[in-house]
Write a protein that holds these residues in place. Structure first.
Motif, short mmCIF file in Angstrom:
data_model
loop_
_atom_site.label_atom_id
_atom_site.label_comp_id
_atom_site.label_asym_id
_atom_site.label_seq_id
_atom_site.Cartn_x
_atom_site.Cartn_y
_atom_site.Cartn_z
N GLN A 183 0.81 -1.22 0.00
CA GLN A 183 0.00 0.00 0.00
C GLN A 183 0.85 1.27 0.00
OE1 GLN A 183 -3.32 2.19 2.88
NE2 GLN A 183 -2.92 0.01 3.14
N PRO A 271 -0.27 5.37 4.38
CA PRO A 271 -1.27 4.39 4.85
C PRO A 271 -1.74 4.72 6.26
CG PRO A 271 0.52 3.27 3.75
CD PRO A 271 0.94 4.71 3.85
N GLN A 280 -9.18 -2.52 2.87
CA GLN A 280 -9.10 -1.18 2.32
C GLN A 280 -8.86 -1.25 0.81
OE1 GLN A 280 -7.09 2.15 4.17
NE2 GLN A 280 -6.68 0.93 6.01
N ILE A 282 -7.91 1.61 -2.38
CA ILE A 282 -7.48 2.99 -2.63
C ILE A 282 -7.71 3.35 -4.09
CG2 ILE A 282 -5.49 4.56 -2.63
CD1 ILE A 282 -4.34 2.98 -0.35
N GLY A 286 -4.66 7.89 -4.52
CA GLY A 286 -4.46 7.97 -3.08
C GLY A 286 -5.44 8.87 -2.38
N ARG A 289 -10.21 6.59 -0.33
CA ARG A 289 -9.93 5.32 0.32
C ARG A 289 -11.22 4.73 0.90
NH1 ARG A 289 -3.85 6.75 2.68
NH2 ARG A 289 -3.36 8.11 0.91
#
Length: 361
Positions: A183, A271, A280, A282, A286, A289
């Motif tokens: 991530q 993160p 999660q 994304i 970014g 989320r």
């Protein structure tokens, strides 16, 4: 069609007089989003059809009850699209519901949001008045842009009647690349790639895999593929992947028995340890989320707010009364401005009462 609009006006005038709420809806494909409102239903699917479409001018005007799939099929024949890649969630989605919820799909971070492409609207406000804002041409941008207030208002400011959009040509070539990475690396790479002249149109990290869509000219996409490397996804699989992400399909994680949170944060946010072991996903380089987890809403919102973001309860757990406020609380001048707008457009508070400010149920 004029008869239909007059009947809607009459019902809202009566509701305003008696202060009785009405619930405006189309295909109800997004009824899970926002708090529940109760009242007499006004179904806008009886007001459908394309009013004007000028492919050369990149402008489309439609009635609010028009099915989204019908609009996209028409535009596909001209090699054009709604650039914000609107979610359908299920069959029967209407263009009015698309604008009222203000939700955009994977292309949003790279092409723009719903409100960026709304040129004009016709609405019926909470007093039953028939109002027109904006226009049907791209250059018609005079005065305060009231049309964009309707985007994401969930029908609390007015009943959407007609909507005009700016549309765009579809890219000549589209391809999807996959990269194995964690991530933190994905967030870093997404931001690095965003700062380069790459034809990125969507990004996603899910379960240790970063997925990147490239859209543009044949030469541009080919050059970007050579520069980035990665594994190319077969086109059929790629279309299914992005459609599933757009519509919150089971392929990702959103068909779940846990609450689903939509977190909007600065794209460079590292993160976030929000819930141990929670799923999660994304998106948007970014900046978006998704979190599926049983968490304390207040603590979650405090964590997200500390990094400059906000948290929305996108879906409550199926069949469970959560009692959680859906939207991130606002205060001060912003809350005052929202209240003033509501009073101006709907002084008796009859339109989708409570949809934006009650708790989920």
């Amino acid at each position: 069609m004029d008869t239909f609009i007059r009947s809607v006006q009459d019902r809202i005038v009566a509701a305003h007089s008696s202060k009785s709420p009405v619930v405006i809806h189309g295909g109800n494909t997004k009824s899970f989003y926002g708090a529940k409102s109760i009242g007499e239903a006004i179904d806008m699917r009886g007001y459908a059809g394309v009013i004007d479409y000028q492919p050369r001018e990149l402008v489309l005007t439609v009635r609010a009850g028009t099915p989204l799939a019908e609009i996209e099929s028409l535009m596909d024949q001209e090699g054009q699209m709604l650039p914000f890649e609107p979610p359908h969630f299920s069959a029967g989605a209407t263009i009015g519901g698309t604008v009222a919820t203000g939700l955009s799909g994977p292309r949003r971070a790279y092409a723009g949001a719903v409100r960026d492409f709304v040129l004009g609207t016709r609405i019926i406000n909470g007093k039953g008045e028939d109002l027109h804002f904006g226009g049907r041409v791209i250059k018609n941008v005079a005065g305060y842009d009231v049309s964009r207030l309707m985007v994401g208002a969930l029908g609390t400011l007015g009943v959407l009647v007609d909507i005009s959009f700016k549309v765009l040509p579809k890219p000549a070539l589209e391809t999807t690349l996959r990269f194995e990475m964690d991530q933190a690396t994905a967030i870093q790479r997404f931001n690095e790639w965003a700062g380069q002249p790459l034809p990125i149109s969507a990004s996603c990290w899910d379960g240790g895999c970063a997925t990147l869509r490239l859209s543009g000219t044949n030469a541009g996409v080919t050059a970007a593929m050579q520069k980035l490397g990665g594994e190319e996804m077969p086109s059929i699989d790629a279309r299914k992947f992005w459609s599933s992400l757009r519509d919150h399909g089971q392929r990702h994680f959103l068909s779940t028995d846990k609450p689903v949170w939509r977190l909007s944060v600065p794209a460079t946010t590292p993160p976030m340890d929000l819930a141990s072991g929670a799923k999660q996903v994304i998106e948007w380089g970014g900046a978006l989320r998704w979190l599926a987890a049983d968490v304390d809403a207040q603590l979650l919102r405090e964590q997200v707010q500390r990094v400059g973001g906000h948290a929305t309860l996108m879906r409550a757990a199926a069949g469970v009364a959560s009692g959680i406020r859906v939207f991130h609380p606002i205060s001060g001048k912003l809350a005052e401005l929202n209240a003033n707008l509501k009073r101006a457009f709907d002084p008796a508070n009859v339109l989708n009462r409570g949809r934006l400010d009650n708790v989920s149920s």
